[in-house]
Write a protein that holds these residues in place. Structure first.
Motif, PDB file in Angstrom:
ATOM      1  N   THR A 121      47.178  41.678  23.006  1.00  0.00           N
ATOM      2  CA  THR A 121      48.176  41.067  23.553  1.00  0.00           C
ATOM      3  C   THR A 121      48.630  41.351  25.046  1.00  0.00           C
ATOM      4  O   THR A 121      48.644  40.324  26.006  1.00  0.00           O
ATOM      5  N   LEU A 122      48.964  42.600  25.373  1.00  0.00           N
ATOM      6  CA  LEU A 122      49.279  43.143  26.826  1.00  0.00           C
ATOM      7  C   LEU A 122      48.197  42.964  27.492  1.00  0.00           C
ATOM      8  O   LEU A 122      48.319  42.230  28.847  1.00  0.00           O
ATOM      9  N   PHE A 123      46.856  43.084  27.312  1.00  0.00           N
ATOM     10  CA  PHE A 123      45.840  42.821  28.358  1.00  0.00           C
ATOM     11  C   PHE A 123      45.854  41.410  28.545  1.00  0.00           C
ATOM     12  O   PHE A 123      45.469  41.101  29.646  1.00  0.00           O
ATOM     13  N   LEU A 124      45.794  40.306  27.640  1.00  0.00           N
ATOM     14  CA  LEU A 124      45.787  39.118  28.079  1.00  0.00           C
ATOM     15  C   LEU A 124      46.815  38.527  28.728  1.00  0.00           C
ATOM     16  O   LEU A 124      46.625  37.678  29.673  1.00  0.00           O
ATOM     17  N   ILE A 125      47.996  38.936  28.453  1.00  0.00           N
ATOM     18  CA  ILE A 125      49.113  38.642  29.386  1.00  0.00           C
ATOM     19  C   ILE A 125      49.077  39.156  30.763  1.00  0.00           C
ATOM     20  O   ILE A 125      49.180  38.348  31.726  1.00  0.00           O
ATOM     21  N   ASP A 126      48.538  40.406  30.962  1.00  0.00           N
ATOM     22  CA  ASP A 126      48.331  41.137  32.228  1.00  0.00           C
ATOM     23  C   ASP A 126      47.285  40.432  33.059  1.00  0.00           C
ATOM     24  O   ASP A 126      47.339  40.327  34.190  1.00  0.00           O
ATOM     25  N   ILE A 127      46.078  40.124  32.316  1.00  0.00           N
ATOM     26  CA  ILE A 127      44.852  39.628  33.151  1.00  0.00           C
ATOM     27  C   ILE A 127      45.269  38.147  33.564  1.00  0.00           C
ATOM     28  O   ILE A 127      44.827  37.885  34.539  1.00  0.00           O
ATOM     29  N   GLY A 128      46.180  37.526  32.809  1.00  0.00           N
ATOM     30  CA  GLY A 128      46.397  36.092  33.270  1.00  0.00           C
ATOM     31  C   GLY A 128      47.317  36.220  34.309  1.00  0.00           C
ATOM     32  O   GLY A 128      47.137  35.485  35.226  1.00  0.00           O
ATOM     33  N   PHE A 129      48.306  37.096  34.632  1.00  0.00           N
ATOM     34  CA  PHE A 129      49.255  37.265  35.577  1.00  0.00           C
ATOM     35  C   PHE A 129      48.198  37.607  36.657  1.00  0.00           C
ATOM     36  O   PHE A 129      48.431  37.100  37.909  1.00  0.00           O
ATOM     37  N   THR A 130      47.418  38.612  36.558  1.00  0.00           N
ATOM     38  CA  THR A 130      46.646  39.046  37.709  1.00  0.00           C
ATOM     39  C   THR A 130      45.855  38.176  38.432  1.00  0.00           C
ATOM     40  O   THR A 130      45.648  37.781  39.683  1.00  0.00           O
ATOM     41  N   PHE A 131      45.147  37.034  37.474  1.00  0.00           N
ATOM     42  CA  PHE A 131      44.192  36.078  37.998  1.00  0.00           C
ATOM     43  C   PHE A 131      44.944  35.015  38.837  1.00  0.00           C
ATOM     44  O   PHE A 131      44.734  34.674  39.889  1.00  0.00           O
ATOM     45  N   VAL A 132      46.392  34.602  38.303  1.00  0.00           N
ATOM     46  CA  VAL A 132      47.062  33.742  38.864  1.00  0.00           C
ATOM     47  C   VAL A 132      47.699  34.267  40.350  1.00  0.00           C
ATOM     48  O   VAL A 132      47.561  33.719  41.337  1.00  0.00           O
ATOM     49  N   LEU A 133      48.004  35.764  40.275  1.00  0.00           N
ATOM     50  CA  LEU A 133      48.475  36.137  41.226  1.00  0.00           C
ATOM     51  C   LEU A 133      47.540  36.326  42.428  1.00  0.00           C
ATOM     52  O   LEU A 133      47.719  36.081  43.645  1.00  0.00           O
ATOM     53  N   TYR A 134      46.185  36.942  42.215  1.00  0.00           N
ATOM     54  CA  TYR A 134      45.178  36.804  43.175  1.00  0.00           C
ATOM     55  C   TYR A 134      44.518  35.583  43.586  1.00  0.00           C
ATOM     56  O   TYR A 134      44.521  35.399  44.742  1.00  0.00           O
ATOM     57  N   THR A 135      44.979  34.553  42.934  1.00  0.00           N
ATOM     58  CA  THR A 135      44.477  33.245  43.308  1.00  0.00           C
ATOM     59  C   THR A 135      45.570  32.633  44.262  1.00  0.00           C
ATOM     60  O   THR A 135      45.142  32.285  45.512  1.00  0.00           O
ATOM     61  N   LEU A 136      46.804  32.920  44.007  1.00  0.00           N
ATOM     62  CA  LEU A 136      47.976  32.696  44.998  1.00  0.00           C
ATOM     63  C   LEU A 136      47.907  33.559  46.468  1.00  0.00           C
ATOM     64  O   LEU A 136      48.056  32.870  47.326  1.00  0.00           O
ATOM     65  N   VAL A 137      47.671  34.756  46.159  1.00  0.00           N
ATOM     66  CA  VAL A 137      47.409  35.677  47.400  1.00  0.00           C
ATOM     67  C   VAL A 137      46.501  35.169  48.240  1.00  0.00           C
ATOM     68  O   VAL A 137      46.336  35.203  49.442  1.00  0.00           O
ATOM     69  N   SER A 138      45.062  34.847  47.612  1.00  0.00           N
ATOM     70  CA  SER A 138      43.950  34.189  48.176  1.00  0.00           C
ATOM     71  C   SER A 138      44.331  33.044  49.213  1.00  0.00           C
ATOM     72  O   SER A 138      43.925  32.767  50.399  1.00  0.00           O
ATOM     73  N   PHE A 139      45.226  32.269  48.585  1.00  0.00           N
ATOM     74  CA  PHE A 139      45.427  30.975  49.183  1.00  0.00           C
ATOM     75  C   PHE A 139      46.496  31.286  50.450  1.00  0.00           C
ATOM     76  O   PHE A 139      46.539  30.654  51.330  1.00  0.00           O
ATOM     77  N   VAL A 140      47.298  32.258  50.192  1.00  0.00           N
ATOM     78  CA  VAL A 140      48.148  32.521  51.395  1.00  0.00           C
ATOM     79  C   VAL A 140      47.234  33.279  52.518  1.00  0.00           C
ATOM     80  O   VAL A 140      47.448  32.784  53.698  1.00  0.00           O
ATOM     81  N   LEU A 141      46.266  33.879  52.152  1.00  0.00           N
ATOM     82  CA  LEU A 141      45.439  34.571  53.189  1.00  0.00           C
ATOM     83  C   LEU A 141      44.767  33.426  53.818  1.00  0.00           C
ATOM     84  O   LEU A 141      44.254  33.806  55.096  1.00  0.00           O
ATOM     85  N   ILE A 142      44.045  32.568  53.334  1.00  0.00           N
ATOM     86  CA  ILE A 142      43.537  31.695  53.846  1.00  0.00           C
ATOM     87  C   ILE A 142      44.064  30.397  54.481  1.00  0.00           C
ATOM     88  O   ILE A 142      43.521  29.573  55.035  1.00  0.00           O
ATOM     89  N   GLY A 143      45.615  30.217  54.000  1.00  0.00           N
ATOM     90  CA  GLY A 143      46.203  29.204  54.545  1.00  0.00           C
ATOM     91  C   GLY A 143      46.668  29.192  55.947  1.00  0.00           C
ATOM     92  O   GLY A 143      46.886  28.321  56.367  1.00  0.00           O
ATOM     93  N   PHE A 144      46.672  30.507  56.394  1.00  0.00           N
ATOM     94  CA  PHE A 144      47.085  30.621  57.624  1.00  0.00           C
ATOM     95  C   PHE A 144      45.897  30.542  58.800  1.00  0.00           C
ATOM     96  O   PHE A 144      44.745  31.334  58.784  1.00  0.00           O
TER      97      PHE A 144
END
Length: 144
Positions: A121-144
């Motif tokens: 359960t912890l792994f699935l919650i954390d990996i979901g958070f990590t994927f969404v975070l990495y996606t949003l951070v990638s959007f920030v990096l390419i957005g500028f």
């Protein structure tokens, strides 16, 4: 040959850093809140609802996010996939999240059998958070 861009501390770089930290904090507070997965996460960690996280762990989370943003930026530059903005952000997030998945999956399988469901359960919650975070951070990096 991989050529990395020179590091320059401009207003845009500072704005990206602040936006990445704000994204991490907002997503973390939303993901682990009652709106998100708070009940499941508290049950899996065996914490009580009144327990608080100390300031050091919040600081370390932000430092880890900045280091991961640096790795995502290197990945975006190294493979020269900045041309297709949103596709490249998802691809970079998926690649980095894949490395995180293989590392975290070992903790789920190679532990006590009685704690398997909690770790999963912890792994699935954390990996979901990590994927969404990495996606949003990638959007920030390419957005500028």
């Amino acid at each position: 040959m991989i050529e990395l861009l020179p590091i320059s501390f401009t207003f845009t770089s500072l704005a990206k850093l602040i936006l990445i930290i704000c994204t991490n904090m907002f997503l973390g507070y939303t993901w682990y809140s009652p709106i998100g997965f708070q009940k499941q996460w508290l049950k899996a960690t065996q914490w009580n609802e009144g327990d608080e996280c100390n300031n050091r762990s919040i600081l370390m989370s932000n430092i880890g996010t900045l280091l991961n943003a640096f790795l995502l930026n290197i990945l975006l530059i190294a493979f020269d996939i900045r041309k297709h903005h949103f596709l490249s952000a998802m691809l970079a997030a998926g690649i980095l999240c894949g490395f995180y998945t293989f590392n975290g999956w070992n903790k789920v399988f190679f532990g006590k059998k009685s704690e398997y469901k909690q770790r999963r359960t912890l792994f699935l919650i954390d990996i979901g958070f990590t994927f969404v975070l990495y996606t949003l951070v990638s959007f920030v990096l390419i957005g500028f």
